[in-house]
Design an enzyme around this catalytic site. Structure first.
Site, short mmCIF file in Angstrom:
data_model
loop_
_atom_site.label_atom_id
_atom_site.label_comp_id
_atom_site.label_asym_id
_atom_site.label_seq_id
_atom_site.Cartn_x
_atom_site.Cartn_y
_atom_site.Cartn_z
N GLU A 56 62.73 -37.62 7.58
CA GLU A 56 63.18 -39.00 7.72
C GLU A 56 64.46 -39.05 8.55
OE1 GLU A 56 65.98 -40.50 5.63
OE2 GLU A 56 65.81 -39.43 3.72
N LYS B 225 68.04 -50.06 9.11
CA LYS B 225 67.48 -49.20 8.08
C LYS B 225 66.05 -49.68 7.88
CE LYS B 225 68.05 -47.64 3.30
NZ LYS B 225 68.76 -47.86 2.02
N VAL C 47 62.12 -43.35 3.29
CA VAL C 47 60.98 -42.59 2.74
C VAL C 47 59.68 -43.38 2.93
CG1 VAL C 47 59.94 -41.70 0.62
CG2 VAL C 47 62.35 -41.24 1.12
N ASP D 282 63.95 -55.18 -8.83
CA ASP D 282 64.58 -54.42 -7.74
C ASP D 282 63.98 -53.02 -7.73
OD1 ASP D 282 66.14 -53.31 -5.79
OD2 ASP D 282 68.07 -53.77 -6.72
N LYS E 68 66.93 -40.73 -6.51
CA LYS E 68 68.38 -40.67 -6.35
C LYS E 68 69.07 -40.94 -7.69
CE LYS E 68 68.63 -41.94 -1.45
NZ LYS E 68 67.21 -42.15 -1.12
#
Length: 301
Positions: free
Chosen positions: A25, A86, A106, A138, A159
């Site tokens: 990525e 992004k 990703v 979210d 993460k």
């Protein structure tokens, strides 16, 4: 889609001749790390893959074209220019239409890699369900894309800012197996192993490849998440992370940072609040994930 994709000569040659290729990525270059660390990392990961006999295919959108395999000038552009997009999957057509440039997340990288015929993809950590996501909805697009795209994503787990329990429940609901590499418990990025079990503990690369091939033979749609724990000595402690994250989250709230700008902001603040320890952990786990992904790619040809 082929009219929008530009392959580097190395990647095109490797794909045509059925040699192992590894997708990488580019959001980590464009948004995840500061200059010059981002540039040095991008070059190091590509060199590492090549040294292991695998052709690296870093993916990005440059001037409205999807690039699978980047030239040096493309990597430098991503590492140095301000205001780059992004790019998640939903953003790909928007950036192409506007002839823009940016790093792929990703979700976007998995989608493009699958379209390009690349089966294995290495990253640091995936997105997931944020704290309170059962109410706010979210949820990172990474998870839905994992359930739809036939790629093997090697990461150090979701993460550390992500709600791991909810994320694993989401993946289970959408039939995404979480394969632990030499671990019974899912790692939580730079927090190391959690208390939450993986679908199966794969003791060898060959065990992972067998699962890949069985899914293909059964025509089961969707990807596989391989989680590779960071070594304990490089992980942050739970207490250290919570304090650093609390400060970062408060600052994000005060500055009204939301949407796709939130995760890069939090990771940047975490690095400051841990005196660089979180960034060092991030770099190390990326390197280890590329090593493992290269072995999977080579053994799955």
């Amino acid at each position: 889609m082929s009219s929008h994709i530009v392959y580097s000569d190395k990647v095109r040659d490797a794909l045509d001749n059925k040699r192992p290729v590894l997708a990488l990525e580019s959001s980590v270059i464009a948004q995840g790390l500061p200059f010059p660390v981002n540039l040095e990392l991008a070059e190091m990961l590509e060199d590492l893959a090549e040294s292991l006999g695998v052709t690296p295919a870093t993916i990005a959108v440059i001037n409205g074209r999807i690039k699978v395999g980047l030239a040096r000038r493309d990597i430098e552009k991503l590492a140095t220019e301000q205001g780059l997009f992004k790019i998640s999957k939903r953003d790909i057509p928007l950036v192409i239409a506007g002839e823009g440039s940016g790093g792929t997340t990703v979700a976007a990288t998995s989608f493009i890699a699958a379209k390009a015929g690349i089966k294995v993809f290495a990253t640091g950590g995936i997105g997931g369900v944020h704290t309170g996501g059962e109410h706010s909805l979210d949820v990172s697009a990474d998870l839905l894309e994992l359930s739809q795209t036939d790629t093997v994503v090697v990461s150090a787990g979701p993460k550390s800012i992500i709600d791991l329990k909810l994320t694993l429940e989401y993946l289970e609901t959408y039939s995404v197996p979480v394969i632990g590499y030499k671990t019974d418990f899912c790692p939580h990025f730079f927090l190391g192993r959690s208390k939450y079990p993986v679908s199966v503990n794969a003791l060898t690369v060959n065990d992972i490849v067998k699962i890949m091939k069985a899914r293909e033979e059964l025509s089961i749609k969707g990807g596989i998440l391989v989680v590779n724990p960071l070594k304990d000595e490089y992980c942050l402690s739970e207490q250290e992370f919570k304090e650093a994250y609390r400060k970062a989250l408060n600052k994000a709230t005060d500055n009204k940072i939301t949407g796709n700008k939130l995760t890069p902001f939090l990771l940047q603040e975490l690095n400051l609040n841990t005196s660089g320890k979180s960034q060092r952990a991030n770099l190390l786990l990326l390197e280890e994930n590329v090593k493992l992904a290269c072995e999977i790619s080579k053994n799955s040809i």
